[in-house]
Enzyme design. Sequence first.
Site, PDB file in Angstrom:
ATOM      1  N   ASP A  31       0.792  -1.242   0.000  1.00 11.85           N
ATOM      2  CA  ASP A  31       0.000   0.000   0.000  1.00 11.85           C
ATOM      3  C   ASP A  31       0.825   1.294   0.000  1.00 11.85           C
ATOM      4  OD1 ASP A  31      -1.508  -2.153   0.870  1.00 11.85           O
ATOM      5  OD2 ASP A  31      -1.976  -1.282   2.808  1.00 11.85           O
TER       6      ASP A  31
HETATM    7  N1  DQQ Z   1      -1.982  -3.787   3.989  1.00 16.44           N
HETATM    8  C1  DQQ Z   1      -3.402  -3.946   4.076  1.00 16.44           C
HETATM    9  C2  DQQ Z   1      -3.770  -3.030   5.187  1.00 16.44           C
HETATM   10  C3  DQQ Z   1      -2.651  -3.223   6.151  1.00 16.44           C
HETATM   11  C4  DQQ Z   1      -1.457  -3.366   5.269  1.00 16.44           C
HETATM   12  C5  DQQ Z   1      -4.075  -3.612   2.764  1.00 16.44           C
HETATM   13  C6  DQQ Z   1      -0.475  -4.387   5.750  1.00 16.44           C
HETATM   14  O1  DQQ Z   1      -5.020  -3.316   5.755  1.00 16.44           O
HETATM   15  O2  DQQ Z   1      -2.494  -2.150   7.046  1.00 16.44           O
HETATM   16  O3  DQQ Z   1      -3.361  -4.077   1.671  1.00 16.44           O
HETATM   17  O4  DQQ Z   1       0.601  -4.503   4.865  1.00 16.44           O
END
Ligand code: DQQ
Length: 475
Positions: A31
């Site tokens: 992300d």
């Molecule tokens: N990636 C998820 C989120 C989390 C993060 C979404 C963990 O919910 O915080 O892709 O890598």
Amino acid sequence: MSQSQHERQRLAHDPHRPRYHFLPPSMWMNDPNGLTQWRGQYHMFYQYNPHSAAWGYMHWGHAVSSDLVHWRDLPIALSAKPGADKRDGCWSGCFVNHDGVPTIVYTGVDKNVQRPFIATGDANDPDLVHWTNYEGNPVIANPPEGYDQHDFRDHSIWREGDTWYQVIGAGIEGVGGAAALYRSTDLYNWEYLHPLSSGELERDGAIWECPDFFALGDKHVLIYSPLPQCYAVYNVGEYRDHKFVAQATYQLDFPAYFYAPQSFTDDQGRRIMFGWIKEGRSVDAQIEAEWSGVMTLPRLMELGPDGLIHFKPAPEVAQLRQNYQNLGAQNISTDQNIVLDQHSNSCEINISFDLGQAQSFGLDILRSDDGQEFTRIAFEPSSQELIIDRRASSQNEHDDRDIRRHRLIADAEDTLNLRIFIDSSVIEIFANETTCATTRAYPSRASSKGIALFSQGGNTQVSTLEIWDIQAIWP
Ligand code: DQQ
């Protein structure tokens, strides 16, 4: 040469590695986090595993840019503790300008428990390199009663007068995914209010990851990434009495390589989004390549008169264009293939088709000289479906090779305009500005860089066809 430049150079020979979409020097990224413009520079933080091209031990990677396009790598901003479990680390969150103090609110994960954490930076450092965790972390002890007590993460924060508000991605037991709304006067002490919005379990998922809430035009927008669906959704609606009521809900990008987007408002007042583009090949292939995960181009979001979000690549991307080819109008006869002279897997195509009598029309990209390998982007006016056919995209059976149909969010009446960005294995498509489709293809043949036009069941008139090569963003 810095370590990151060395890593980028080491992997630059990989024919499937994108050259003008952002990705870390090597290893795993997911992300976008903490997006902001601080003292003129754009900051991109991102979920990063420096140890492997697989998810785990999340850190916040960091890069800065003065133009949203060329990025300079900076040291890791937040690190998982040494000896952490794979699921521990610094998960997603956002940047807050807290009365001049650069502040990150993120999800700290320790022994698989997810809680809101705060870290602060040095206001005098335009690069925001050093971050110090707040000693009183976590700043919220537990999820509210009635909520899933495990999945409680990802943050979107805004200010109304003297009061801070934040939503956290969550799920309400037996109800469905939710954005839990909190309020605070100092950013450190939070009071739970109620769900800003929640969904129906079957339709909208059990957990909403990465909520992003902001005003756009005269409406508000709530974006989240529901589980188990694993695609991103946008809602346009009204925000009243600290509750959000969605009036329209759409998938943000098709099919599901695009996930966990985040947006921010820059100094020019533009709302800019980045999303994570996942890979479409085996975990083994990702680990062997020593990189995984790509950011989308920066996308500008505007609310159209049709009530839909209109997405455009930020105009800054155009500075990468070179070798402009204006191929003008073209008439594609039925069942004819027009093979263009252009060969590039690092290019932008701007093409407009008139909707005539043809049953379907479109173009083959990443096409090999013998026409055996290609990725087809087609449109069928009768169903209003954009069809992405990757059955002949690669000869590797471990790569994603399928055919998917996506109905356009807004019907194309007379014209279909496609802006297609091809960057090695990334294909990012903006269809009439209102439907975005991002996919991956990993051609096996070196010659798979060609472009051909086709029309079936009738002739098709192409009114605009422009192609640019797109330069790499790293030397
Ligand atoms: N990636 C998820 C989120 C989390 C993060 C979404 C963990 O919910 O915080 O892709 O890598």
